[in-house]
Design a protein around this motif. Sequence first.
Motif, short mmCIF file in Angstrom:
data_model
loop_
_atom_site.label_atom_id
_atom_site.label_comp_id
_atom_site.label_asym_id
_atom_site.label_seq_id
_atom_site.Cartn_x
_atom_site.Cartn_y
_atom_site.Cartn_z
N ALA A 287 12.55 3.46 -12.98
CA ALA A 287 11.27 3.67 -13.66
C ALA A 287 11.44 4.49 -14.93
N ILE A 288 12.51 5.25 -15.02
CA ILE A 288 12.77 6.04 -16.23
C ILE A 288 12.91 5.14 -17.45
N ILE A 289 13.43 3.94 -17.28
CA ILE A 289 13.68 3.05 -18.42
C ILE A 289 12.40 2.71 -19.18
N ALA B 47 0.82 -1.21 0.00
CA ALA B 47 0.00 0.00 0.00
C ALA B 47 0.86 1.26 0.00
N ARG B 48 1.92 1.26 0.81
CA ARG B 48 2.77 2.45 0.89
C ARG B 48 3.48 2.74 -0.43
N ARG B 49 3.78 1.70 -1.18
CA ARG B 49 4.53 1.89 -2.43
C ARG B 49 3.66 1.96 -3.66
N ALA B 50 2.39 1.60 -3.52
CA ALA B 50 1.49 1.59 -4.68
C ALA B 50 1.18 2.99 -5.17
N GLU B 51 1.21 3.97 -4.26
CA GLU B 51 0.86 5.34 -4.63
C GLU B 51 1.74 5.86 -5.75
N ALA B 52 3.05 5.58 -5.68
CA ALA B 52 3.99 6.08 -6.68
C ALA B 52 3.76 5.43 -8.05
N PHE B 53 3.02 4.33 -8.10
CA PHE B 53 2.70 3.67 -9.36
C PHE B 53 1.31 4.01 -9.85
N LEU C 201 6.97 11.60 -14.96
CA LEU C 201 6.10 10.43 -15.05
C LEU C 201 6.70 9.25 -14.28
N ALA C 202 8.04 9.18 -14.25
CA ALA C 202 8.73 8.11 -13.51
C ALA C 202 8.91 8.45 -12.04
N LEU D 44 19.01 9.50 -20.72
CA LEU D 44 20.01 10.39 -20.13
C LEU D 44 19.43 11.78 -19.87
N ALA D 45 18.55 12.25 -20.76
CA ALA D 45 17.92 13.56 -20.56
C ALA D 45 17.03 13.55 -19.32
N ALA D 46 16.35 12.43 -19.08
CA ALA D 46 15.48 12.33 -17.90
C ALA D 46 16.30 12.31 -16.61
N LEU D 47 17.46 11.67 -16.65
CA LEU D 47 18.33 11.66 -15.47
C LEU D 47 18.81 13.06 -15.12
#
Length: 362
Positions: A300-302, A15-21, A293-294, A76-79
């Motif tokens: 998650a960026i991948i 539950a605690r980690r589902a929010e980020a998804f 978005l990630a 790389l741009a997202a990083l």
Amino acid sequence: MLGARGYPATIEWIARRAEAFVIPLAALVVGMVLFSLFIALVGKSPVQLYETMWRGGFGSWFSIQNSLSRAAPLLLAALCVALPARLGLVVIGGEGAIVLGGVGAAAIGVALSGAPSSIVILAMGVAGMAAGGIWIGAVGALRHYRAVNETISSLLMAYIAIALMNQLVEGPLRDPASLNKPSTQPLADIYRIGNIPGMEVHWGLAVGVVACVLCWVLIEKTRWGFAARIAGGNVRAAQVQGLAVGPLIVGFTALAGGLAGLAGMLEVAAVQGSANGSLAAGYGYTGILVAFLARHNPLAIIPVAILLGGIDASGGLIQRRMDLPDATVLVLQGMLFIVILFSETLYGRFKAFNPDLWQRAS
């Protein structure tokens, strides 16, 4: 084993980690629904559009390879956005680091012509990362030492970098043979970066994936990443704990810029073959959407970069099959970005994702 509120610990962990998804996924769906309404208003079928988008991005092996090639610089741009974000900084000027990294790499590649290929390619990578790192590192320095807003300064510096790139490419670094499209002298074939065996995708994709993994390790598994997360949560608290916030900010922004500069180098060495106006292709701006978005998670960026790369790759097919402008995908990206920004206000508002608010079962 029960958690603090009497529920199974596994359920609370999920539950605690589902929010980020869940929230980014919901924002993605809402953005696509809004875009569907826009397409319907212009007299086109949203169903046909998404079908065409899928075929153009992932419908065949050729399409998948095209999407992966476009995803390579986005990683790389997202990083470049995600790393400073862990310090609470919103850096959106990665486009400037990309173009300067490309110009720097091209200049070194031409200057070292005749040297062994391994040395030249390594020197090009170092030059690209140095150019991007200095450029975005300066944004971090301005933020910490002069309290200049990093969002505004990075954006303005991106325009300066593009103007500087145009000046160099059309002036001292210009190849006299490039008439209609000014560019630097082309790199020799031995200095070009080839494709991954069995694929029509250059090695920049592998570099981007490795960079994402290493950045995740840096943030989640090292003391520098831990210090960055503390500083991002509360700078005052970090300073009270004795953390060197200034070097952290400058170091993370310089690393972020260096990765964007590496993206520029890869565009020159693997795609363009020289530095020209095509370096300002908007990858730095699309990388902002990928990072948000990630949720600024390097791993998650991948998948997000691959998704956005597929959307970008489908633009040509949409134009041919549906008689819509190639920039239609930019409208979709814009809508997604607006919805993603709005969704940031929803975190922490849902009881389902916060076990501390759950009531014990009666």
